[in-house]
Design an enzyme around this catalytic site. Structure first.
Site, PDB file in Angstrom:
ATOM      1  N   ASP A 246       0.811  -1.212   0.000  1.00 38.11           N
ATOM      2  CA  ASP A 246       0.000   0.000   0.000  1.00 38.11           C
ATOM      3  C   ASP A 246       0.845   1.263   0.000  1.00 38.11           C
ATOM      4  OD1 ASP A 246      -3.095  -0.769   0.738  1.00 38.11           O
ATOM      5  OD2 ASP A 246      -1.658  -2.246   1.452  1.00 38.11           O
ATOM      6  N   LYS A 257      -0.453  -5.320   4.246  1.00 37.71           N
ATOM      7  CA  LYS A 257      -1.404  -5.887   5.195  1.00 37.71           C
ATOM      8  C   LYS A 257      -0.686  -6.493   6.402  1.00 37.71           C
ATOM      9  CE  LYS A 257      -5.047  -5.863   5.012  1.00 37.71           C
ATOM     10  NZ  LYS A 257      -5.963  -4.888   5.645  1.00 37.71           N
TER      11      LYS A 257
END
Length: 374
Positions: A246, A257
């Site tokens: 991300d 994650k």
């Protein structure tokens, strides 16, 4: 990619109504294939916050359309600034969201307000089209890595075992995916790949989304508990770990994650290559120390204390898995330091996870403002 033989993107404009945008409700997958209609910025913000749409590249693309929606009612300078700030705050960790909004604002701000709505849709379309091209390029570069590993396989080895974490497939992007794109291409080219799919608690994106994607494409896979990865590596059952991200700092630290850091530690201890696949829009050139400076989203405790699935009658159900009164903590991401990353797979090819590696591959990208096109 295809669902039941029909090609889809994860976000698309309605062919009969150019100001209507469709996405899949990812909170309903794999139990049902529900398509959401988006016409307003508030609908986009809700979809992002509730993870009806998720995956860093896809969040950015959908948010771009959200800005276009907002400008339909107020295309002035204040309206543009207000909508941009509102959308950027919907989720803090994934940098693609901010990248997409900053790119949109840079394109639209010089225009007269009357010209901004049409230009906003055009720019959002361009972000989507480029995402497909970029992810396909990531897939091709990752395929080269997989081909090399397969060529160097042990005598008698019948398949290449790849472990992934969370979902970085086509449903997390506009198409193709990041970490899964090389796997799809390897499978399609005849390399016998097998994927260990982490369940990815607490939201189970591996069990629900990655397993669904791989199964639909015919890629052999096996679901495992999150804590099984290190055991498999110890016993020589993992040839490669590949994950998405991300946000990547200018120094190569990787936010992904929660649980990714532990996989990287296990991979380093067992000599397993640990690669991260990303578009250049995921690089945050303004951040050097990921552990210190990347904001980590804290999501609702109920995601930890409860699980969702199908009951014995095949109906969606949500059940508590902790004693009443037990609270939960839910950091949604962790940061893997660059020294644990074997390399980064980008649309321009692989590079070392370091400031030098990224700078050599992307010398033309402005390291202060990331809205420039890659």
């Amino acid at each position: 990619m295809k669902i039941n033989g029909t090609a889809y993107r994860s976000v698309w404009r309605d062919p009969a109504d150019s100001r209507l945008v469709h996405i899949f409700d990812q909170t309903k997958l794999p139990w049902s294939l529900d398509i959401l209609d988006l016409r307003e910025m508030e609908q986009v913000a809700h979809a992002i916050r509730t993870m009806q749409v998720r995956g860093a590249p896809l969040i950015g693309a959908v948010a771009a359309y959200g800005l276009a929606f907002a400008l339909q009612s107020d295309s002035g300078d204040e309206g543009l600034a207000r909508a941009a700030a509102y959308l950027v705050e919907t989720r803090p960790t994934a940098i693609n969201l901010r990248w997409a909004i900053e790119r949109m604002a840079a394109r639209l701000a010089p225009l007269a307000p009357a010209a901004r709505v049409a230009a906003a849709y055009e720019e959002a379309d361009a972000i989507c089209d480029e995402d497909v091209h970029v992810n396909a390029s990531i897939g091709r570069h990752g395929l080269d890595l997989i081909r090399t590993l397969w060529a160097e396989r042990a005598e008698g080895q019948e398949r290449l075992n790849i472990l992934t974490h969370c979902n970085a497939g086509w449903i997390a992007t506009v198409d193709w995916g990041t970490a899964l794109a090389p796997i799809y291409m390897a499978h399609d080219s005849g390399i016998p790949v097998h994927v260990w799919v982490d369940e990815t608690r607490p939201r189970n994106q591996g069990a629900l989304l990655t397993a669904w994607e791989l199964g639909a494409h015919g890629v052999p896979h096996t679901l495992i508990a999150d804590n099984a990865g290190g055991h498999l590596m110890q016993h020589g059952k993992v040839d490669l770990v590949i994950v998405g991200t991300d946000r990547v700092t200018r120094g190569g630290d990787v936010a992904n994650k929660i649980g990714t850091y532990l996989k990287a530690l296990a991979a380093r201890d067992n000599g397993v290559p640990f690669w991260v696949a990303l578009p250049s829009s995921t690089i945050d050139w303004r951040v050097t120390d990921g552990v210190r400076d990347i904001p980590i989203e804290e999501r609702a405790a109920e995601e930890v204390t409860h699980v969702s699935g199908l009951d014995e009658h095949g109906r969606p159900a949500r059940v508590r898995v902790t004693p009443a009164g037990t609270t939960g903590a839910n950091p949604a991401f962790d940061v893997t330091p660059a020294q644990l990353v074997s390399g980064l797979l980008t649309e321009r090819g692989p590079c070392e996870a370091s400031a030098e590696g990224l700078r050599a591959l992307f010398p033309d990208l402005d390291t202060t403002h990331v809205h420039a096109r890659s």
